[in-house]
Design a protein around this motif. Structure first.
Motif, PDB file in Angstrom:
ATOM      1  N   THR A 168     -19.207  -8.659   4.807  1.00  0.00           N
ATOM      2  CA  THR A 168     -19.213  -8.382   3.328  1.00  0.00           C
ATOM      3  C   THR A 168     -18.556  -7.300   2.632  1.00  0.00           C
ATOM      4  O   THR A 168     -18.580  -7.167   1.534  1.00  0.00           O
ATOM      5  N   GLN A 169     -18.874  -6.331   3.626  1.00  0.00           N
ATOM      6  CA  GLN A 169     -18.563  -4.932   3.237  1.00  0.00           C
ATOM      7  C   GLN A 169     -17.027  -4.694   3.638  1.00  0.00           C
ATOM      8  O   GLN A 169     -16.412  -5.221   4.229  1.00  0.00           O
ATOM      9  N   THR A 170     -16.608  -3.400   3.055  1.00  0.00           N
ATOM     10  CA  THR A 170     -15.033  -2.828   3.294  1.00  0.00           C
ATOM     11  C   THR A 170     -14.962  -2.380   4.725  1.00  0.00           C
ATOM     12  O   THR A 170     -15.790  -1.429   5.459  1.00  0.00           O
ATOM     13  N   TRP A 171     -14.329  -2.888   5.730  1.00  0.00           N
ATOM     14  CA  TRP A 171     -13.980  -2.733   7.110  1.00  0.00           C
ATOM     15  C   TRP A 171     -12.784  -1.515   7.031  1.00  0.00           C
ATOM     16  O   TRP A 171     -12.958  -0.781   7.811  1.00  0.00           O
ATOM     17  N   ILE A 172     -11.876  -1.765   6.135  1.00  0.00           N
ATOM     18  CA  ILE A 172     -10.695  -0.882   6.218  1.00  0.00           C
ATOM     19  C   ILE A 172     -10.395  -0.458   4.886  1.00  0.00           C
ATOM     20  O   ILE A 172     -10.229  -1.374   4.074  1.00  0.00           O
ATOM     21  N   HIS A 173      -9.936   0.613   4.982  1.00  0.00           N
ATOM     22  CA  HIS A 173      -9.530   1.379   3.541  1.00  0.00           C
ATOM     23  C   HIS A 173      -8.060   1.761   3.754  1.00  0.00           C
ATOM     24  O   HIS A 173      -7.541   2.233   4.609  1.00  0.00           O
ATOM     25  N   VAL A 174      -6.922   1.235   2.719  1.00  0.00           N
ATOM     26  CA  VAL A 174      -5.679   1.399   3.026  1.00  0.00           C
ATOM     27  C   VAL A 174      -5.129   2.057   1.800  1.00  0.00           C
ATOM     28  O   VAL A 174      -5.354   1.714   0.586  1.00  0.00           O
ATOM     29  N   ALA A 175      -4.140   3.081   2.158  1.00  0.00           N
ATOM     30  CA  ALA A 175      -3.520   3.822   1.175  1.00  0.00           C
ATOM     31  C   ALA A 175      -1.946   3.297   1.360  1.00  0.00           C
ATOM     32  O   ALA A 175      -1.243   3.586   2.339  1.00  0.00           O
ATOM     33  N   ILE A 176      -1.759   2.488   0.469  1.00  0.00           N
ATOM     34  CA  ILE A 176      -0.276   1.907   0.439  1.00  0.00           C
ATOM     35  C   ILE A 176       0.679   2.968  -0.280  1.00  0.00           C
ATOM     36  O   ILE A 176       0.527   3.415  -1.120  1.00  0.00           O
ATOM     37  N   ALA A 177       2.075   3.008   0.615  1.00  0.00           N
ATOM     38  CA  ALA A 177       2.910   3.827   0.280  1.00  0.00           C
ATOM     39  C   ALA A 177       2.411   5.271   0.101  1.00  0.00           C
ATOM     40  O   ALA A 177       2.483   5.916  -1.243  1.00  0.00           O
ATOM     41  N   PRO A 178       1.984   5.702   1.035  1.00  0.00           N
ATOM     42  CA  PRO A 178       1.315   7.271   0.703  1.00  0.00           C
ATOM     43  C   PRO A 178       2.356   8.043   0.960  1.00  0.00           C
ATOM     44  O   PRO A 178       3.484   8.006   1.172  1.00  0.00           O
ATOM     45  N   GLY A 179       2.342   9.227  -0.096  1.00  0.00           N
ATOM     46  CA  GLY A 179       3.230  10.170  -0.273  1.00  0.00           C
ATOM     47  C   GLY A 179       4.175   9.969  -1.674  1.00  0.00           C
ATOM     48  O   GLY A 179       4.652  10.865  -2.090  1.00  0.00           O
ATOM     49  N   GLU A 180       4.024   8.677  -1.991  1.00  0.00           N
ATOM     50  CA  GLU A 180       4.859   8.323  -3.286  1.00  0.00           C
ATOM     51  C   GLU A 180       4.143   8.552  -4.571  1.00  0.00           C
ATOM     52  O   GLU A 180       2.987   8.926  -4.395  1.00  0.00           O
ATOM     53  N   VAL A 181       4.723   8.677  -5.550  1.00  0.00           N
ATOM     54  CA  VAL A 181       4.112   8.901  -6.696  1.00  0.00           C
ATOM     55  C   VAL A 181       2.914   7.936  -7.160  1.00  0.00           C
ATOM     56  O   VAL A 181       1.799   8.091  -7.382  1.00  0.00           O
ATOM     57  N   GLN A 230       5.158  -3.087   4.799  1.00  0.00           N
ATOM     58  CA  GLN A 230       4.967  -1.919   3.743  1.00  0.00           C
ATOM     59  C   GLN A 230       4.287  -1.022   4.424  1.00  0.00           C
ATOM     60  O   GLN A 230       3.277  -1.001   5.155  1.00  0.00           O
ATOM     61  N   ALA A 231       4.811   0.350   4.416  1.00  0.00           N
ATOM     62  CA  ALA A 231       4.240   1.484   4.981  1.00  0.00           C
ATOM     63  C   ALA A 231       2.755   1.758   4.341  1.00  0.00           C
ATOM     64  O   ALA A 231       2.533   1.485   3.264  1.00  0.00           O
ATOM     65  N   SER A 232       1.855   2.043   5.128  1.00  0.00           N
ATOM     66  CA  SER A 232       0.572   2.294   4.727  1.00  0.00           C
ATOM     67  C   SER A 232      -0.170   3.167   5.891  1.00  0.00           C
ATOM     68  O   SER A 232       0.270   3.251   6.574  1.00  0.00           O
ATOM     69  N   GLU A 233      -1.285   3.853   5.156  1.00  0.00           N
ATOM     70  CA  GLU A 233      -2.203   4.447   5.902  1.00  0.00           C
ATOM     71  C   GLU A 233      -3.565   3.575   6.016  1.00  0.00           C
ATOM     72  O   GLU A 233      -4.114   3.817   4.911  1.00  0.00           O
ATOM     73  N   ALA A 234      -3.952   3.077   7.037  1.00  0.00           N
ATOM     74  CA  ALA A 234      -5.267   2.467   7.057  1.00  0.00           C
ATOM     75  C   ALA A 234      -6.355   3.235   7.997  1.00  0.00           C
ATOM     76  O   ALA A 234      -6.058   3.687   9.076  1.00  0.00           O
ATOM     77  N   THR A 235      -7.598   3.175   7.447  1.00  0.00           N
ATOM     78  CA  THR A 235      -8.506   3.898   8.267  1.00  0.00           C
ATOM     79  C   THR A 235      -9.782   2.964   8.133  1.00  0.00           C
ATOM     80  O   THR A 235     -10.105   2.397   7.207  1.00  0.00           O
ATOM     81  N   ALA A 236     -10.567   2.666   9.131  1.00  0.00           N
ATOM     82  CA  ALA A 236     -11.545   1.926   9.280  1.00  0.00           C
ATOM     83  C   ALA A 236     -12.760   2.720   8.575  1.00  0.00           C
ATOM     84  O   ALA A 236     -13.074   3.830   9.086  1.00  0.00           O
ATOM     85  N   THR A 237     -13.686   1.820   8.251  1.00  0.00           N
ATOM     86  CA  THR A 237     -15.066   2.366   8.005  1.00  0.00           C
ATOM     87  C   THR A 237     -16.055   2.219   9.174  1.00  0.00           C
ATOM     88  O   THR A 237     -15.562   1.927  10.034  1.00  0.00           O
ATOM     89  N   LEU A 238     -17.277   2.323   8.708  1.00  0.00           N
ATOM     90  CA  LEU A 238     -18.152   2.364   9.816  1.00  0.00           C
ATOM     91  C   LEU A 238     -18.948   0.937  10.119  1.00  0.00           C
ATOM     92  O   LEU A 238     -19.552   0.679  11.032  1.00  0.00           O
ATOM     93  N   PHE A 239     -18.444   0.053   9.091  1.00  0.00           N
ATOM     94  CA  PHE A 239     -19.007  -1.280   9.372  1.00  0.00           C
ATOM     95  C   PHE A 239     -18.626  -2.015  10.621  1.00  0.00           C
ATOM     96  O   PHE A 239     -19.424  -2.728  11.264  1.00  0.00           O
ATOM     97  N   PRO A 240     -17.443  -1.747  11.003  1.00  0.00           N
ATOM     98  CA  PRO A 240     -17.217  -2.462  12.364  1.00  0.00           C
ATOM     99  C   PRO A 240     -17.969  -1.965  13.508  1.00  0.00           C
ATOM    100  O   PRO A 240     -18.211  -2.855  14.279  1.00  0.00           O
ATOM    101  N   VAL A 241     -18.176  -0.544  13.454  1.00  0.00           N
ATOM    102  CA  VAL A 241     -19.120  -0.224  14.536  1.00  0.00           C
ATOM    103  C   VAL A 241     -20.630  -0.708  14.332  1.00  0.00           C
ATOM    104  O   VAL A 241     -21.222  -1.005  15.373  1.00  0.00           O
ATOM    105  N   LEU A 242     -20.974  -0.978  13.152  1.00  0.00           N
ATOM    106  CA  LEU A 242     -22.257  -1.495  12.757  1.00  0.00           C
ATOM    107  C   LEU A 242     -22.273  -2.825  13.448  1.00  0.00           C
ATOM    108  O   LEU A 242     -23.365  -3.398  13.804  1.00  0.00           O
TER     109      LEU A 242
END
Length: 208
Positions: free
Chosen positions: A43-56, A136-148
Motif C-alpha cells: 500500500t506504500q510507494t515502491w517506485i518514485h518516477v521523474a518523467i521526462a527528466p531535464g525538461e521544463v 516515455q523517458a523516465s528516471e525511476a528509483t525504488a524506495t525501501l519498501f520492496p526490501v521491507l
C-alpha cells in the motif's frame, strides 16, 4: 516427611510445556503477522518516477506496490490463507499448507528484489499509462519498501519451514478423542494454547 508418591494405577498426567518458539500458536501468529506485513508494504510507494527528466515540465509519479507488483499482493493473501489453514489442518494438510506459504514467500522475495534491482522496467507500464506514451523517458528509483517486503517474506518463509519441521510433534485433536475415554484427552505430549482452546471448546479441562 517423605514426598508423597503417586499410587500405582492412578491416572497421573503432567502436560509438557513447549518452548514458546516451538508452539503452534507462536509460529502461526508469526506467519500471519509476516503475511500482513508483506501486504501492508504494497500500500506504500515502491517506485518514485521523474518523467521526462531535464525538461521544463517534469512530472513526478509515485507507484505503490500493489501496482508495481500485483503478484506480491496476491502472494501475500495466499500466504495468509495458508497460515490460517495450518491452525485447523491435520499433519499432512498442515505440511501442504505450510509448503504453499513457503512457496508464496519465495515468490514475494523474488518479485520484490527484482523491482528493487530494476525499477525502470517495473515502472514502465505505469509511466506509459500516466503519459499515454509508450516508452516515455523516465528516471525511476525504488524506495525501501520492496526490501521491507522481501524481509517480511523471509520471516514468513522461516516460519513455514519451522511449521513443517516442528509440526510433526504437535498434538492433533479430533472430535473422536472424546469417544476414546478420558485417557485420550490426557497425554504426555506437548500442548500449546491452540490445543488447550480446542479441548476447552469440547468441554474438556485443558489443565487436567
Amino acid at each position: 516427611m517423605s514426598p508423597e508418591l503417586p499410587v500405582p494405577g492412578t491416572a497421573h498426567t503432567t502436560a509438557v510445556t513447549m518452548p514458546a518458539w516451538k508452539r503452534k500458536s507462536t509460529l502461526v501468529l508469526l506467519m500471519i503477522v509476516a503475511a500482513l506485513a508483506v501486504f501492508g508494504t504494497t500500500t506504500q510507494t515502491w517506485i518514485h518516477v521523474a518523467i521526462a527528466p531535464g525538461e521544463v515540465a517534469t512530472t513526478d509519479l509515485d507507484i505503490p506496490g500493489n501496482k508495481a507488483a500485483v503478484a506480491v499482493s496476491a502472494l501475500a493473501l495466499v500466504a495468509l490463507a495458508g497460515a490460517l489453514a495450518t491452525t485447523i489442518a491435520g499433519r499432512v494438510a498442515r505440511i501442504i499448507a505450510a509448503t504453499v506459504v513457503f512457496l508464496a514467500a519465495v515468490g514475494v522475495i523474488a518479485v520484490a528484489l527484482g523491482i528493487y534491482a530494476d525499477p525502470v522496467t517495473a515502472a514502465m507500464a505505469e509511466v506509459g499509462a500516466a503519459t499515454g506514451i509508450e516508452g516515455q523517458a523516465s528516471e525511476a528509483t525504488a524506495t525501501l519498501f520492496p526490501v521491507l517486503a522481501a524481509a517480511a517474506a523471509a520471516v514468513l518463509a522461516i516460519g513455514s519451514l519451522l511449521v513443517i519441521w516442528l509440526g510433526r510433534v504437535w498434538v492433533v485433536r479430533t472430535k473422536y478423542d472424546a469417544a476414546k475415554g478420558p485417557s485420550a484427552a490426557k497425554s504426555d505430549e506437548p500442548v500449546d494454547e491452540i490445543d488447550s482452546w480446542d479441548r476447552l471448546s469440547r468441554g474438556e479441562d485443558p489443565t487436567a
